[in-house]
Structures are given as C-alpha cells and as structure tokens.
Design a protein around this motif. Sequence first.
Motif, PDB file in Angstrom:
ATOM      1  N   GLU A 110       0.823  -1.205   0.000  1.00 40.30           N
ATOM      2  CA  GLU A 110       0.000   0.000   0.000  1.00 40.30           C
ATOM      3  C   GLU A 110       0.858   1.257   0.000  1.00 40.30           C
ATOM      4  OE1 GLU A 110      -3.110   0.174   2.845  1.00 40.30           O
ATOM      5  OE2 GLU A 110      -3.885  -1.840   2.383  1.00 40.30           O
ATOM      6  N   ALA A 111       2.067   1.155   0.537  1.00 42.22           N
ATOM      7  CA  ALA A 111       2.955   2.319   0.574  1.00 42.22           C
ATOM      8  C   ALA A 111       3.365   2.761  -0.829  1.00 42.22           C
ATOM      9  CB  ALA A 111       4.194   2.004   1.409  1.00 42.22           C
ATOM     10  N   ASP A 112       3.233   1.859  -1.810  1.00 41.03           N
ATOM     11  CA  ASP A 112       3.593   2.191  -3.191  1.00 41.03           C
ATOM     12  C   ASP A 112       2.420   2.781  -3.969  1.00 41.03           C
ATOM     13  OD1 ASP A 112       6.201   1.282  -2.904  1.00 41.03           O
ATOM     14  OD2 ASP A 112       5.665  -0.772  -3.454  1.00 41.03           O
ATOM     15  N   VAL A 113       1.312   3.026  -3.298  1.00 44.63           N
ATOM     16  CA  VAL A 113       0.110   3.530  -3.970  1.00 44.63           C
ATOM     17  C   VAL A 113      -0.155   4.978  -3.560  1.00 44.63           C
ATOM     18  CG1 VAL A 113      -2.359   3.203  -4.336  1.00 44.63           C
ATOM     19  CG2 VAL A 113      -0.867   1.211  -4.034  1.00 44.63           C
ATOM     20  N   ASN A 114      -0.301   5.847  -4.537  1.00 46.15           N
ATOM     21  CA  ASN A 114      -0.723   7.225  -4.290  1.00 46.15           C
ATOM     22  C   ASN A 114      -2.245   7.290  -4.325  1.00 46.15           C
ATOM     23  OD1 ASN A 114       1.903   8.137  -4.121  1.00 46.15           O
ATOM     24  ND2 ASN A 114       1.994   8.849  -6.240  1.00 46.15           N
ATOM     25  N   ILE A 115      -2.830   7.793  -3.254  1.00 43.72           N
ATOM     26  CA  ILE A 115      -4.281   7.923  -3.154  1.00 43.72           C
ATOM     27  C   ILE A 115      -4.645   9.404  -3.211  1.00 43.72           C
ATOM     28  CG2 ILE A 115      -6.313   7.538  -1.723  1.00 43.72           C
ATOM     29  CD1 ILE A 115      -5.202   4.949  -2.707  1.00 43.72           C
ATOM     30  N   VAL A 116      -5.516   9.764  -4.132  1.00 45.79           N
ATOM     31  CA  VAL A 116      -5.955  11.143  -4.282  1.00 45.79           C
ATOM     32  C   VAL A 116      -7.478  11.174  -4.282  1.00 45.79           C
ATOM     33  CG1 VAL A 116      -5.931  13.211  -5.746  1.00 45.79           C
ATOM     34  CG2 VAL A 116      -3.894  11.748  -5.607  1.00 45.79           C
ATOM     35  N   ALA A 117      -8.054  12.035  -3.454  1.00 40.65           N
ATOM     36  CA  ALA A 117      -9.503  12.218  -3.457  1.00 40.65           C
ATOM     37  C   ALA A 117      -9.890  13.076  -4.655  1.00 40.65           C
ATOM     38  CB  ALA A 117      -9.950  12.887  -2.166  1.00 40.65           C
ATOM     39  N   CYS A 118     -11.007  12.746  -5.277  1.00 40.48           N
ATOM     40  CA  CYS A 118     -11.441  13.500  -6.444  1.00 40.48           C
ATOM     41  C   CYS A 118     -12.950  13.436  -6.577  1.00 40.48           C
ATOM     42  CB  CYS A 118     -10.766  12.975  -7.710  1.00 40.48           C
ATOM     43  SG  CYS A 118     -11.144  11.242  -8.086  1.00 40.48           S
ATOM     44  N   ARG A 119     -13.492  14.268  -7.438  1.00 36.88           N
ATOM     45  CA  ARG A 119     -14.920  14.272  -7.716  1.00 36.88           C
ATOM     46  C   ARG A 119     -15.156  13.660  -9.089  1.00 36.88           C
ATOM     47  NH1 ARG A 119     -16.866  20.349  -5.837  1.00 36.88           N
ATOM     48  NH2 ARG A 119     -15.968  20.282  -3.737  1.00 36.88           N
ATOM     49  N   THR A 120     -16.251  12.983  -9.241  1.00 39.17           N
ATOM     50  CA  THR A 120     -16.618  12.434 -10.544  1.00 39.17           C
ATOM     51  C   THR A 120     -17.986  12.947 -10.930  1.00 39.17           C
ATOM     52  OG1 THR A 120     -17.563  10.467  -9.512  1.00 39.17           O
ATOM     53  CG2 THR A 120     -15.265  10.325 -10.218  1.00 39.17           C
ATOM     54  N   GLY A 121     -18.215  13.064 -12.221  1.00 41.15           N
ATOM     55  CA  GLY A 121     -19.500  13.556 -12.695  1.00 41.15           C
ATOM     56  C   GLY A 121     -20.534  12.462 -12.758  1.00 41.15           C
ATOM     57  N   THR A 138      -2.972   5.299  -7.770  1.00 41.43           N
ATOM     58  CA  THR A 138      -1.898   5.025  -8.732  1.00 41.43           C
ATOM     59  C   THR A 138      -0.844   4.143  -8.088  1.00 41.43           C
ATOM     60  OG1 THR A 138      -2.239   7.199  -9.759  1.00 41.43           O
ATOM     61  CG2 THR A 138      -0.179   6.044 -10.271  1.00 41.43           C
ATOM     62  N   HIS A 139      -0.593   2.972  -8.687  1.00 47.17           N
ATOM     63  CA  HIS A 139       0.477   2.090  -8.211  1.00 47.17           C
ATOM     64  C   HIS A 139       1.762   2.513  -8.908  1.00 47.17           C
ATOM     65  CE1 HIS A 139       2.714  -1.881  -8.106  1.00 47.17           C
ATOM     66  NE2 HIS A 139       2.448  -1.653  -6.838  1.00 47.17           N
ATOM     67  N   ARG A 140       2.641   3.174  -8.175  1.00 49.61           N
ATOM     68  CA  ARG A 140       3.815   3.798  -8.776  1.00 49.61           C
ATOM     69  C   ARG A 140       4.739   2.819  -9.506  1.00 49.61           C
ATOM     70  NH1 ARG A 140       3.597   6.177  -3.779  1.00 49.61           N
ATOM     71  NH2 ARG A 140       5.441   5.040  -3.059  1.00 49.61           N
ATOM     72  N   ASP A 163      -7.991  -2.922  -3.450  1.00 49.41           N
ATOM     73  CA  ASP A 163      -8.284  -4.315  -3.828  1.00 49.41           C
ATOM     74  C   ASP A 163      -8.246  -4.481  -5.347  1.00 49.41           C
ATOM     75  OD1 ASP A 163      -8.568  -4.971  -1.190  1.00 49.41           O
ATOM     76  OD2 ASP A 163     -10.764  -4.896  -1.195  1.00 49.41           O
ATOM     77  N   LEU A 164      -8.764  -3.486  -6.067  1.00 50.77           N
ATOM     78  CA  LEU A 164      -8.790  -3.561  -7.524  1.00 50.77           C
ATOM     79  C   LEU A 164      -7.373  -3.519  -8.100  1.00 50.77           C
ATOM     80  CD1 LEU A 164     -10.607  -3.717  -9.984  1.00 50.77           C
ATOM     81  CD2 LEU A 164     -10.771  -1.221  -9.964  1.00 50.77           C
ATOM     82  N   LEU A 165      -6.533  -2.664  -7.539  1.00 43.70           N
ATOM     83  CA  LEU A 165      -5.136  -2.609  -7.987  1.00 43.70           C
ATOM     84  C   LEU A 165      -4.429  -3.937  -7.735  1.00 43.70           C
ATOM     85  CD1 LEU A 165      -3.794   0.918  -6.931  1.00 43.70           C
ATOM     86  CD2 LEU A 165      -3.982   0.014  -9.255  1.00 43.70           C
ATOM     87  N   ARG A 166      -4.640  -4.489  -6.542  1.00 41.96           N
ATOM     88  CA  ARG A 166      -4.003  -5.773  -6.208  1.00 41.96           C
ATOM     89  C   ARG A 166      -4.450  -6.863  -7.190  1.00 41.96           C
ATOM     90  NH1 ARG A 166      -5.481  -5.802  -1.497  1.00 41.96           N
ATOM     91  NH2 ARG A 166      -3.582  -5.170  -0.385  1.00 41.96           N
TER      92      ARG A 166
END
Length: 205
Positions: A110-121, A138-140, A163-166
């Motif tokens: 998980e430390a290799d994953v950048n998590i960013v909050a965002c809005r979707t339409g 994003t999995h760097r 979970d989806l990235l894994r």
Amino acid sequence: MSASLLLSAGRGPQECAWALSQLLRRLRGEGVRRGLTIQEVQAVRGDRAGTYRSVLIRISGVDAEAFAASWTGTLCWQAPSPYRSGTGRKNWYVTAQPPERDARPTTFREADVNIVACRTGGPGGQHRNKASTAVRATHRPSGLVVVVDEERQFSLNRRIALDLLRQRIEQGDEAARRAVTTARWRIHDGLVRGDPVRVERPTPR
C-alpha cells in the motif's frame, strides 16, 4: 556465476527422450570434472523410465556461462535405438537453449500507492457531487491507475481501489508467467535436426 539451459527432445520419438537423458548424464559428468554444480530445476519425464521430454538445469561455478554456451544448440546422441532393433537410424537430436527467465512476481504494498480524493460527474446524489469521495489510486511501480466512486464514503472507495489494484497486478503477473511458458514451448518446437554443435556417443566398453 550461474547459467541455465533448457534441454528438450521436442516432438521427436521416444528415442529422443532417451537421448536427452544420455546427453544430460554426459553434460553432468563433464561439468563435475570442471568443478561445476549442475542442478535440475524442472523436468518433464518421458514415457519410459529414466528418460526426459525436457529438463531445465542451472549450472553454477566458475565459467558456468562458457560451459553452458558449449552445450547450446542442437545436440546429437549417436547410438542404435534401445527400443526398436529393426530401425537403422542412429542419430537422435535434442536442443539445448537458454530459457526465458521466470517472471518475478510483483510485490504489492500500500505504501507504493498514491491515493488522491477526487470528484466524478454523473448521477449519484447531491452528496457525491459536492464532496470529494471518489478515489484515484496510482500504483507507482507499475503505473496502473484506477478511479473508484462506487460508494458515498471515501474510506470505502479507497479500500475498493486498493483491492482492484491488487487484483490487476496479480492478473498481470499471471499473464507474464503464461508468456514465459509460451516462450519455453517455442524452444521445444524449434528443434532443428541436423548440423549439431555436439555429437556424443556411448563410451566404448
């Protein structure tokens, strides 16, 4: 220093599987005399006892790569068939090639994953439109990116994204393993009979 070789009888008759076992014994004997270690990594046995359809070996020691190179190419075991007395054929061919390297599994952290909050339409209610509850993960190391907005809570979307990235990384690793297997089978199918780099014969009694 180490090197690997994949020896294959291809799709030849049972004598080729027998020839492979004889050539492997000869290779091991020569390797031991040179102070090398020959390790059997993987093998597919032939129909008859003591024979091989293919075998993957690892050669370790000084000049292992040069020794492997001296055994790389089409090999010929020259001897009468031990199974069919009526055949006049005495040349049985085997191929030895450096194998495709095993695909290394990706370690997911998980430390290799950048998590960013965002809005979707799109639809989803007033809360979803106003709050940044969606997740862009994003999995760097691999560059894989997923965006998840299935839930109304950021924490739940974050867990789904991880979970989806894994899952996608595991699928990528499996595809890489299948590619290695396919490449190794091309070695089996690429056996060229004739013009051997080595011709070996039984030791005279």
